[in-house]
Scaffold this active site. Structure first.
Site, PDB file in Angstrom:
ATOM      1  N   ASP A 133      36.709  39.965  39.868  1.00 26.54           N
ATOM      2  CA  ASP A 133      37.177  38.694  40.422  1.00 26.54           C
ATOM      3  C   ASP A 133      36.068  37.648  40.307  1.00 26.54           C
ATOM      4  O   ASP A 133      36.261  36.546  39.786  1.00 26.54           O
ATOM      5  CB  ASP A 133      37.583  38.906  41.887  1.00 26.54           C
ATOM      6  CG  ASP A 133      38.160  37.659  42.512  1.00 26.54           C
ATOM      7  OD1 ASP A 133      38.692  36.807  41.774  1.00 26.54           O
ATOM      8  OD2 ASP A 133      38.073  37.525  43.744  1.00 26.54           O
ATOM      9  N   ASP A 138      24.271  42.854  38.954  1.00 28.75           N
ATOM     10  CA  ASP A 138      23.533  41.584  39.036  1.00 28.75           C
ATOM     11  C   ASP A 138      22.852  41.276  37.698  1.00 28.75           C
ATOM     12  O   ASP A 138      22.820  40.142  37.230  1.00 28.75           O
ATOM     13  CB  ASP A 138      22.541  41.557  40.208  1.00 28.75           C
ATOM     14  CG  ASP A 138      21.768  42.841  40.385  1.00 28.75           C
ATOM     15  OD1 ASP A 138      22.081  43.847  39.713  1.00 28.75           O
ATOM     16  OD2 ASP A 138      20.825  42.847  41.201  1.00 28.75           O
ATOM     17  N   LYS A 193      27.240  48.574  40.823  1.00 35.44           N
ATOM     18  CA  LYS A 193      26.027  48.509  41.663  1.00 35.44           C
ATOM     19  C   LYS A 193      25.720  49.928  42.127  1.00 35.44           C
ATOM     20  O   LYS A 193      25.616  50.206  43.327  1.00 35.44           O
ATOM     21  CB  LYS A 193      26.273  47.543  42.835  1.00 35.44           C
ATOM     22  CG  LYS A 193      25.035  47.161  43.610  1.00 35.44           C
ATOM     23  CD  LYS A 193      24.158  46.140  42.918  1.00 35.44           C
ATOM     24  CE  LYS A 193      22.851  45.945  43.687  1.00 35.44           C
ATOM     25  NZ  LYS A 193      21.897  45.059  42.969  1.00 35.44           N
ATOM     26  N   TYR A 210      39.332  45.317  48.003  1.00 35.54           N
ATOM     27  CA  TYR A 210      40.654  44.682  48.080  1.00 35.54           C
ATOM     28  C   TYR A 210      41.709  45.533  48.770  1.00 35.54           C
ATOM     29  O   TYR A 210      42.852  45.094  48.911  1.00 35.54           O
ATOM     30  CB  TYR A 210      41.130  44.296  46.673  1.00 35.54           C
ATOM     31  CG  TYR A 210      40.417  43.069  46.174  1.00 35.54           C
ATOM     32  CD1 TYR A 210      39.089  43.147  45.802  1.00 35.54           C
ATOM     33  CD2 TYR A 210      41.041  41.837  46.119  1.00 35.54           C
ATOM     34  CE1 TYR A 210      38.407  42.031  45.367  1.00 35.54           C
ATOM     35  CE2 TYR A 210      40.365  40.724  45.684  1.00 35.54           C
ATOM     36  CZ  TYR A 210      39.052  40.815  45.308  1.00 35.54           C
ATOM     37  OH  TYR A 210      38.380  39.711  44.892  1.00 35.54           O
ATOM     38  N   ASP A 243      35.525  34.319  37.131  1.00 35.21           N
ATOM     39  CA  ASP A 243      35.323  32.874  37.340  1.00 35.21           C
ATOM     40  C   ASP A 243      34.035  32.416  36.638  1.00 35.21           C
ATOM     41  O   ASP A 243      33.997  31.350  36.023  1.00 35.21           O
ATOM     42  CB  ASP A 243      35.231  32.539  38.832  1.00 35.21           C
ATOM     43  CG  ASP A 243      36.606  32.415  39.497  1.00 35.21           C
ATOM     44  OD1 ASP A 243      37.521  33.156  39.108  1.00 35.21           O
ATOM     45  OD2 ASP A 243      36.748  31.581  40.408  1.00 35.21           O
TER      46      ASP A 243
HETATM   47  C1  IPM Z   1      42.271  35.887  41.468  1.00 37.39           C
HETATM   48  C2  IPM Z   1      42.255  35.295  42.841  1.00 37.39           C
HETATM   49  C3  IPM Z   1      42.899  36.257  43.801  1.00 37.39           C
HETATM   50  C4  IPM Z   1      42.093  37.534  43.772  1.00 37.39           C
HETATM   51  C5  IPM Z   1      43.050  35.747  45.233  1.00 37.39           C
HETATM   52  C6  IPM Z   1      43.895  34.497  45.297  1.00 37.39           C
HETATM   53  C7  IPM Z   1      43.593  36.815  46.159  1.00 37.39           C
HETATM   54  O1  IPM Z   1      40.958  34.996  43.203  1.00 37.39           O
HETATM   55  O2  IPM Z   1      43.362  36.236  40.990  1.00 37.39           O
HETATM   56  O3  IPM Z   1      41.222  35.997  40.861  1.00 37.39           O
HETATM   57  O4  IPM Z   1      41.042  37.630  44.386  1.00 37.39           O
HETATM   58  O5  IPM Z   1      42.511  38.444  43.077  1.00 37.39           O
HETATM   59 MG    MG Z   2      39.594  35.033  41.574  1.00 29.52          MG
END
Ligand code: IPM
Ligand code: MG
Length: 353
Positions: free
Chosen positions: A249, A225, A192, A122, A253
């Protein structure tokens, strides 16, 4: 003292979640001043080039920020993270009864992802492979073969000892606090390090070193993984999960999917002197204007914000009302198998406060 909250509604469908959420929070009649900015689209139209500065000034004038997801029209995410040094991204993963999960037994899933918020890929340093040519680099994983000199791009991954130490200490302190409330005190780190012995190897080494100073916690480390599989196979055993930025990140999700999806996944980014709160989801342009976005993630983020503002009873009250709506299961948004609008869901929450 009256707390001041900057509300940035964000872009696309996000303002529908945030502004309805604001009306729920306002109905709680707390000692809070709400500084509500326009949506990204309106902000750009009203302020043009000055829009980013308008947002930054509003953020600086308040105790915290409640941030709607951005698709790019609200250009302040960088400021909230790097500018305000919010290094620890906390993403609670907690199952609420009545929420739709793909798992047979999601009850009792209750852990927190602590995502490092600054480094890793990042840092955003990318370029043409030609730039690397003078360095004569060889890939350690390709039998020492030289890396291609043209015809592609590179990205740089940075892991520093200081930033890693700080995030792991943050996670361990959180695990201690949770342990005092009855959680297991297990700290899980995934890296990793087999393929990236230098960068992820450093993260792993520093994590183990920090964890060794916390004898009351149980520390474990998995290859990422393998951990992605464990996250689905045995989520109940997790307590505090500390991850480098990119894995944090991606896996936050994945973790959200276990407990009902992005519609119900909150998050807060904390620094030493500032924190802001946002849902894990993006701005959902595909459903913008339809009033169907699930505002739960946004409101649960607001509950985290109330705790940060030292209003724990109000946070409990808001979370309790949201939980009551799910437990009853009558008013649900589309992502949860219902057909309630964003507004109708917020009305239901308000009626349970
Ligand atoms: C999150 C989002 C952001 C990130 C994006 C929008 C830059 O995916 O907050 O998880 O990757 O941090
Ligand atoms: Mg995200």
């Amino acid at each position: 003292m009256t707390k001041k909250v900057c509300v940035i509604p964000g872009d696309d469908a996000s303002p529908e979640a945030v502004l309805n959420g604001v009306s729920v929070l306002k109905s709680m009649e707390m000692d809070v001043d709400w500084l509500v900015l326009p949506s990204g689209e309106e902000g750009l139209a009203q302020h043009g080039d000055k829009w980013a500065q308008v947002c930054r000034d509003a953020i600086d004038a308040c105790d915290t920020t409640w941030f709607g997801s951005t698709g790019g029209k609200t250009p302040v995410l960088q400021y909230l993270r790097w500018g305000k040094q919010t290094y620890a991204n906390l993403r609670p993963v907690k199952y609420m009864a009545g929420v739709r999960s793909p798992l047979a037994r999601p009850e009792g899933i209750d852990f927190v992802i602590v995502r490092e918020n600054f480094e890793d890929l990042y840092v955003g340093i990318e370029g043409d492979l030609e730039v690397l040519k003078p360095l004569g680099l060889r890939g350690s994983r390709q039998d020492g073969a030289p890396i291609p000199e043209t015809g592609g791009k590179f990205a740089i991954k940075i892991i520093t000892e200081a930033v890693t130490r700080r995030i792991v200490e943050y996670g361990c302190e959180l695990a201690l606090q949770r342990k005092a409330q009855g959680y297991s005190g297990r700290v899980t780190v995934a890296t990793k390090h087999n393929v990236l012995p230098q960068t992820d190897g450093l993260f792993r080494k520093v994590a183990a070193d920090v964890a060794s100073k916390y004898p009351d916690l149980q520390y474990e480390n998995f290859i990422v993984d393998d951990f992605a599989r464990r996250l689905v196979a045995e989520p109940h055993r997790l307590d505090v999960v500390i991850l480098p930025n990119l894995y944090g990140d991606i896996l936050s999700d994945e973790a959200a999917a276990l407990v009902g999806g992005l519609g119900v996944a909150p998050s807060g980014c904390y620094g030493d002197n500032f924190a802001y709160f946002e849902s894990v989801h993006g701005s959902a342009p595909d459903i913008a204007g339809q009033h169907v976005i699930n505002p739960t993630a946004t409101m649960l983020s607001a509950a985290m914000m109330l705790r940060y503002l030292e209003m724990p009873e109000e946070a409990d009250r808001l979370e309790g009302a949201i939980a009551a709506v799910y437990a009853e299961g009558k008013v649900l948004t589309r992502d949860q198998g219902g057909d309630a609008s964003t507004e109708a869901f917020c009305d239901a929450v308000r009626s349970k406060l």
